[in-house]
Motif scaffolding. Structure first.
Motif, PDB file in Angstrom:
ATOM      1  N   VAL A 100       1.276   6.254   1.885  1.00 39.98           N
ATOM      2  CA  VAL A 100      -0.202   6.638   3.045  1.00 39.98           C
ATOM      3  C   VAL A 100      -0.607   5.770   3.269  1.00 39.98           C
ATOM      4  O   VAL A 100      -0.410   5.127   5.464  1.00 39.98           O
ATOM      5  CB  VAL A 100      -0.850   7.549   2.763  1.00 39.98           C
ATOM      6  N   LEU A 101      -1.587   5.144   3.176  1.00 39.27           N
ATOM      7  CA  LEU A 101      -2.583   3.223   3.221  1.00 39.27           C
ATOM      8  C   LEU A 101      -1.559   2.335   3.579  1.00 39.27           C
ATOM      9  O   LEU A 101      -2.597   1.657   4.760  1.00 39.27           O
ATOM     10  CB  LEU A 101      -3.708   2.787   1.478  1.00 39.27           C
ATOM     11  N   PHE A 102      -0.224   1.834   3.112  1.00 34.07           N
ATOM     12  CA  PHE A 102       0.256   0.884   3.785  1.00 34.07           C
ATOM     13  C   PHE A 102       0.728   1.773   5.144  1.00 34.07           C
ATOM     14  O   PHE A 102       0.439   1.193   6.526  1.00 34.07           O
ATOM     15  CB  PHE A 102       1.096   0.632   3.034  1.00 34.07           C
ATOM     16  N   LEU A 103       0.794   2.838   5.770  1.00 35.84           N
ATOM     17  CA  LEU A 103       1.828   2.990   6.800  1.00 35.84           C
ATOM     18  C   LEU A 103       0.427   3.141   7.532  1.00 35.84           C
ATOM     19  O   LEU A 103       0.397   2.539   9.248  1.00 35.84           O
ATOM     20  CB  LEU A 103       2.392   4.816   6.357  1.00 35.84           C
ATOM     21  N   LYS A 127       0.524   5.450 -10.452  1.00 39.57           N
ATOM     22  CA  LYS A 127       0.315   6.606 -10.306  1.00 39.57           C
ATOM     23  C   LYS A 127      -0.841   6.364  -9.055  1.00 39.57           C
ATOM     24  O   LYS A 127      -1.168   5.704  -8.542  1.00 39.57           O
ATOM     25  CB  LYS A 127      -0.948   6.996 -11.126  1.00 39.57           C
ATOM     26  N   GLY A 128      -0.561   7.453  -8.082  1.00 39.46           N
ATOM     27  CA  GLY A 128      -1.160   7.744  -6.885  1.00 39.46           C
ATOM     28  C   GLY A 128      -0.094   7.245  -5.612  1.00 39.46           C
ATOM     29  O   GLY A 128      -0.603   6.576  -4.836  1.00 39.46           O
ATOM     30  N   ARG A 129       0.835   7.157  -6.185  1.00 41.87           N
ATOM     31  CA  ARG A 129       1.707   6.280  -5.261  1.00 41.87           C
ATOM     32  C   ARG A 129       2.345   6.560  -4.169  1.00 41.87           C
ATOM     33  O   ARG A 129       2.261   5.999  -3.383  1.00 41.87           O
ATOM     34  CB  ARG A 129       3.217   6.254  -6.105  1.00 41.87           C
ATOM     35  N   ALA A 171       2.698  -4.893   4.525  1.00 47.25           N
ATOM     36  CA  ALA A 171       2.489  -3.987   4.495  1.00 47.25           C
ATOM     37  C   ALA A 171       3.633  -2.546   5.260  1.00 47.25           C
ATOM     38  O   ALA A 171       4.178  -1.677   4.351  1.00 47.25           O
ATOM     39  CB  ALA A 171       1.298  -3.554   5.705  1.00 47.25           C
ATOM     40  N   PHE A 172       4.294  -3.359   6.139  1.00 47.12           N
ATOM     41  CA  PHE A 172       5.268  -2.868   6.516  1.00 47.12           C
ATOM     42  C   PHE A 172       6.620  -3.045   5.410  1.00 47.12           C
ATOM     43  O   PHE A 172       7.503  -1.771   5.234  1.00 47.12           O
ATOM     44  CB  PHE A 172       6.357  -3.263   7.755  1.00 47.12           C
TER      45      PHE A 172
END
Length: 273
Positions: free
Chosen positions: A106-109, A99-101, A149-150
Motif C-alpha cells: 500500500v505504501l508503494f502504491l 511481515k506487514g507485506r 516503487a512501481f
C-alpha cells in the motif's frame, strides 16, 4: 469476431493510428522545410525538398550530442538500477512474505500516486544538503526510487503467484535464497522484467519536471530539458522548433522499435500465464 463488432474494432484502430501518427508526420515534414517555405505554404504542405540546415543549426546551438549522452546515461542507469531494486523488493514481498507485506505494498502504491510537484521541494533541499545538486547522480537516485516503487508493486503481484514447488525443490538441492532468485526466479520472470526495463528507460528519457529542477548547467541537462529551456529563452522559427521536436522523439522511438519484439513477447507471456 464477426459483424459490426469487427468493423468497430478496425475503425477504432484506424482512428488511434491516425491520432498517434499524424502529429509525428507533421513535425517530420516541418523539420525539413525552410523558413520561407513554411511561411509561404503553411504547416500542412508537403516539403519541396530536404532542408536540413534547421536540424544542423539546432544540433550545434544546444550541443545536442552532449544532451543525448546525458539522457542515455541517466535513462540506462535508472532502468537497470530500478529493475534490480524492484526484483529484490518483489522477491522479499511476493515470495518471502515478509511481515506487514500488505501495508508495504500500500505504501508503494501511495508513492506511485504522489505528484512530482509535491516531491520537488524536499528533494531540492535534500540534494543541496548532500552536495548532489546539478549532478546526474541526483536525478538517477530520485528516478530510480520512483520507478522502483512501481516496479516493486507490479512484480510483487507477479511473484506472489510463483510456483513454490520449484523453490522447494531448489532448496532441497541446497540452493540458497539468492541463488534461487538469480538462477530460478529471474530467468522465469525475464519477460516481465524486460517489459519493465523498456518502460523505465522510455519514461526516464521523457522525464522533464525533475531534471529541470536538478540540472541547471548546460553540461548536465537532458534532451527534454534542453528543448524546453531553449524554446523558453530564445526565439526559434517554426521549422527549427519542429527539428528540435523531431530530434527529441527519434531516439525514444528507435529504442522502442528495437525492443518491440521483446516488449510484445513479455506482454504476450504475461497474458498467457
Amino acid at each position: 469476431m464477426r459483424g459490426p463488432g469487427r468493423w468497430a474494432v478496425l475503425f477504432a484502430l484506424v482512428v488511434l493510428a491516425v491520432v498517434m501518427i499524424f502529429p509525428f508526420l507533421i513535425v517530420a515534414m516541418n523539420a525539413v522545410k525552410s523558413p520561407a517555405e513554411y511561411s509561404s505554404q503553411g504547416p500542412l504542405s508537403l516539403p519541396d525538398g530536404l532542408y536540413l540546415q534547421g536540424i544542423v543549426d539546432f544540433w550545434n546551438r544546444v550541443e545536442f550530442g552532449t544532451k543525448l549522452w546525458n539522457s542515455l546515461v541517466i535513462s540506462a542507469s535508472v532502468s537497470v538500477l530500478a529493475v534490480v531494486l524492484s526484483v529484490l523488493n518483489a522477491y522479499a514481498l511476493g515470495i518471502g512474505r515478509v511481515k506487514g507485506r500488505l501495508w508495504i505494498l500500500v505504501l508503494f502504491l501511495v508513492a506511485n500516486t504522489l505528484p512530482q510537484e509535491a516531491l520537488a521541494y524536499p528533494l531540492y533541499y535534500l540534494a543541496k544538503a548532500v552536495d548532489l545538486y546539478d549532478t546526474q547522480l541526483a536525478v538517477i537516485i530520485v528516478m530510480t526510487a520512483i520507478q522502483a516503487a512501481f516496479g516493486t508493486y507490479l512484480l510483487s503481484a507477479v511473484l506472489g503467484q510463483f510456483p513454490r514447488e520449484i523453490l522447494e525443490a531448489a532448496a532441497i538441492d541446497g540452493a540458497g535464497r539468492l541463488r534461487s532468485l538469480w538462477r530460478i526466479v529471474v530467468p522465469i520472470s525475464r519477460p516481465t522484467i524486460n517489459v519493465l526495463l523498456i518502460f523505465f528507460f522510455i519514461w526516464t528519457w521523457n522525464e522533464f519536471f525533475l531534471p529541470l529542477i536538478f540540472l541547471i548547467s548546460n553540461d548536465t541537462q537532458t534532451v527534454p530539458v534542453a528543448l524546453g529551456v531553449l524554446q523558453g529563452q530564445r526565439y526559434m522559427d517554426a521549422t527549427m522548433s519542429s527539428a528540435s521536436a523531431l530530434l527529441g522523439i527519434v531516439p525514444a522511438v528507435a529504442f522502442f522499435l528495437i525492443f518491440q519484439r521483446t516488449l510484445t513477447r513479455g506482454v504476450t507471456v504475461g497474458a498467457i500465464k
